[in-house]
Each structure stands twice: as structure tokens, then as C-alpha cells.
Design a protein around this motif. Structure first.
Motif, short mmCIF file in Angstrom:
data_model
loop_
_atom_site.label_atom_id
_atom_site.label_comp_id
_atom_site.label_asym_id
_atom_site.label_seq_id
_atom_site.Cartn_x
_atom_site.Cartn_y
_atom_site.Cartn_z
N ALA A 1 0.83 -1.21 0.00
CA ALA A 1 0.00 0.00 0.00
C ALA A 1 0.86 1.25 0.00
O ALA A 1 0.56 2.23 -0.70
N GLU B 1 2.22 1.97 -3.48
CA GLU B 1 1.19 2.55 -4.35
C GLU B 1 0.93 4.00 -3.98
O GLU B 1 0.70 4.86 -4.84
N PHE B 2 0.98 4.30 -2.69
CA PHE B 2 0.81 5.68 -2.24
C PHE B 2 1.94 6.56 -2.79
O PHE B 2 1.69 7.68 -3.27
N GLY C 1 1.49 7.74 -6.16
CA GLY C 1 0.48 8.77 -6.40
C GLY C 1 -0.94 8.42 -6.02
O GLY C 1 -1.82 9.29 -6.06
N GLU C 2 -1.20 7.18 -5.65
CA GLU C 2 -2.55 6.79 -5.28
C GLU C 2 -2.94 7.42 -3.94
O GLU C 2 -2.19 7.36 -2.98
N ARG C 3 -4.12 8.03 -3.87
CA ARG C 3 -4.57 8.69 -2.64
C ARG C 3 -5.94 8.17 -2.17
O ARG C 3 -6.44 8.65 -1.16
N ARG C 4 -6.50 7.20 -2.85
CA ARG C 4 -7.80 6.67 -2.45
C ARG C 4 -7.62 5.58 -1.40
O ARG C 4 -6.93 4.58 -1.64
N LYS D 1 -8.67 2.01 -2.53
CA LYS D 1 -7.72 1.36 -3.44
C LYS D 1 -6.50 0.85 -2.68
O LYS D 1 -6.05 -0.29 -2.88
N LEU D 2 -5.96 1.68 -1.80
CA LEU D 2 -4.78 1.29 -1.03
C LEU D 2 -5.09 0.10 -0.12
O LEU D 2 -4.29 -0.82 0.02
N ILE E 1 -5.26 -3.16 -2.15
CA ILE E 1 -3.93 -3.66 -2.51
C ILE E 1 -3.32 -4.44 -1.35
O ILE E 1 -2.76 -5.52 -1.51
N SER F 1 -10.87 9.57 1.69
CA SER F 1 -10.27 9.82 0.37
C SER F 1 -10.67 11.21 -0.13
O SER F 1 -11.78 11.68 0.13
N PRO F 2 -9.77 11.84 -0.87
CA PRO F 2 -8.37 11.46 -1.07
C PRO F 2 -7.53 11.88 0.14
O PRO F 2 -7.84 12.88 0.80
#
Length: 284
Positions: free
Chosen positions: A209, A212-213, A216-219, A222-223, A226, A253-254
Motif C-alpha cells: 500500500a 502505491e501511495f 500517487g494513489e490517494r484513495r 484502493k490502497l 492492494i 479519500s483522497p
């Protein structure tokens, strides 16, 4: 190095430091020390003139069906580790010294105790806050050092210190891990070889996680998804939650503020906790 078992002896041991205004660092532990504890000792020795380590398995933070009676203990080993690490004073009181007959006063950080481990271990953080407050009053340190692995404990201690106007700086140090990523814990010794391998699912999920953060992932959803692919290898997942790193309230989120992804899980009969902190200024 001096080893003392009473508050009176502790204060005598610290008298010279007080007389010459030397700074006192404090590392509270429940013993069975590992490299995580020793990293706190190193931080204290770097910043303070005198370092005190307490070794006390605190009964008030264990529930009736928890592992207080079998919690790992090896005082001669701990004492040697402290001596080799340059500790000045080991404070190793017995339960009657900390909780004398008739004891009935407790400390609580009410809201911070409710989420995460607090929801699953009623009374745990009341016991933590109470014993830390008592130890602070006994040692009277300038700085106290804790590990980030126990994130909720750090938050409770910070709140208690602020609310009670204790003149102590609280320093949270990064989690120390085994080479394969498992967060160091005194309870790791409970794990069989097979359980030890499966316990890696916790850190691997957190690291996946976190990666992925950083990309750029901020949801939060989603994190979490994963990470959950890895958590399937534990026997019982108690929680895997994103919370605000300061307030411990649920993160949404975000992610726009520092958040902690916190996990508690059973592998076999051993309960393990871990976390990573994700700050929005890291990554894309």
C-alpha cells in the motif's frame, strides 16, 4: 550502570544528575528487549546526559484472558543488553512498588483510547496511560522515547502528557524491523517457523500500500484493497484501517493529511500490530 528496584533508590541514583542539571532520557519497556528497544536507548544517549530504562510488565494493561503471566521475561539478559548499550540506570520495580495496596487512581485519554486496539482491548490504554504517568512521575525525565510500531500508545501518551502539563518531550522513533520486514516485537518469540513466515503478510501488505501511495494513489479504498491481498495469509485480521496520524480518526479519500495505515492480526495464537505512516508530500 545501576539497577534499582524502588522509587527511593531511583531518586537517589538520579540525585547527582538533578544537582548538576543534567538532562534525563527515559525508555519505558516491559523487558525482553530487542533491537527496537535498543534504538530508543541509542536515541536517548544521543540527546540526553543520563539514560534510564524501566523494565516492568505492567499488569493493568492486560485483559483477563491475555498473556500477562506468560509474557516473555529474561531480566539477566535485559540487564546485560542495557549495560552493553550504555544505559545509566535500570529501574525494575515489582508490582507492589508501582501499585501499592489500596491503589485506585487511573489516567485515561478517553477519545484516543476508543479506536483500533482500544476497541478490542477494553481498559488496555487506561493501564498504559496510568503506568506511563506513574513512571514519568518516578523518573521525571526531560525526554521519553517510544516506538512508532505502537502508534496508538504514542498518541495516548502525547495526549496525556499535554493534558496533565507534564514537562516532558515525547519522541516517537521509527519502527525497527527484521531484515525480511517483520516489525520487531517481544511477542515474535511465540511464533513457530511456519507462523513466522506467514506473519510477513502484515508488513508486505503495508509496504504494498505504501508503494502505491508513493506512486500517487490517494484513495483509501484502493490502497486498502492492494494490502488486503497479502492479509489473506494471516489467521484472523482484526483491523486494517487508515486513520489520521495525529487524531486516529478515520481517514477519508483522497488522503490530504498524514495518515497511518494500522493493522492488527492473529498469526496462530499470537497477536501482532504494525503500521506505516503516509504523508501527502511524499510521492506524486
Amino acid at each position: 550502570m545501576q539497577t534499582v528496584t524502588t522509587v527511593a533508590a531511583l531518586r537517589d541514583a538520579l540525585a547527582e544528575a538533578r544537582k548538576f542539571n543534567r538532562s534525563v532520557g527515559f525508555v519505558p519497556t516491559m523487558g525482553f528487549l530487542h533491537e527496537g528497544h535498543l534504538s530508543l536507548v541509542e536515541a536517548s544517549r544521543t540527546r540526553c546526559d543520563v539514560t534510564v530504562v524501566s523494565i516492568f510488565v505492567n499488569p493493568t494493561q492486560f485483559g483477563p484472558k491475555e498473556d500477562h503471566n506468560i509474557y516473555p521475561r529474561d531480566f539477566p539478559r535485559d540487564e546485560k543488553l542495557c549495560r552493553d548499550a550504555g544505559v545509566d540506570i535500570v529501574f525494575a520495580p515489582d508490582a507492589d512498588e508501582v501499585y501499592p495496596p489500596g491503589f485506585e487512581s487511573f489516567v485515561e485519554a478517553v477519545e484516543l483510547e476508543k479506536p483500533l486496539c482500544g476497541a478490542l482491548r477494553p481498559g488496555h490504554f487506561r493501564g498504559v496511560a496510568t503506568v506511563v504517568c506513574k513512571l514519568f512521575n518516578m523518573v521525571q525525565p526531560h525526554i521519553a522515547f517510544f516506538g512508532q510500531k505502537d502508534l496508538q500508545q504514542c498518541a495516548v501518551v502525547r495526549r496525556m502528557t499535554l493534558d496533565l502539563n507534564l514537562p516532558i518531550e515525547i519522541v516517537a522513533m521509527p519502527t525497527v524491523r527484521e531484515q525480511d520486514g517483520l516489525a520487531m516485537s517481544s511477542r515474535n518469540r511465540y511464533l513457530s517457523p511456519g507462523e513466522r513466515w506467514r506473519a510477513l503478510a502484515i508488513s508486505r501488505g503495508l509496504f504494498a500500500a505504501e508503494a502505491e501511495f508513493r506512486a500517487g494513489e490517494r484513495r483509501v479504498e484502493k490502497l486498502s484493497a492492494i494490502a488486503s491481498r497479502h492479509f489473506e495469509n494471516v489467521d484472523r485480521l482484526q483491523y486494517a484501517e487508515f486513520v489520521d496520524a495525529g487524531t486516529l480518526r478515520p481517514a477519508t479519500s483522497p488522503l490530504s493529511r498524514p495518515a497511518a495505515f494500522c493493522v492488527a492480526a492473529y498469526v496462530g495464537s499470537t497477536r501482532l500490530i504494525d503500521n506505516v505512516i503516509m504523508s501527502p508530500d511524499v510521492g506524486a
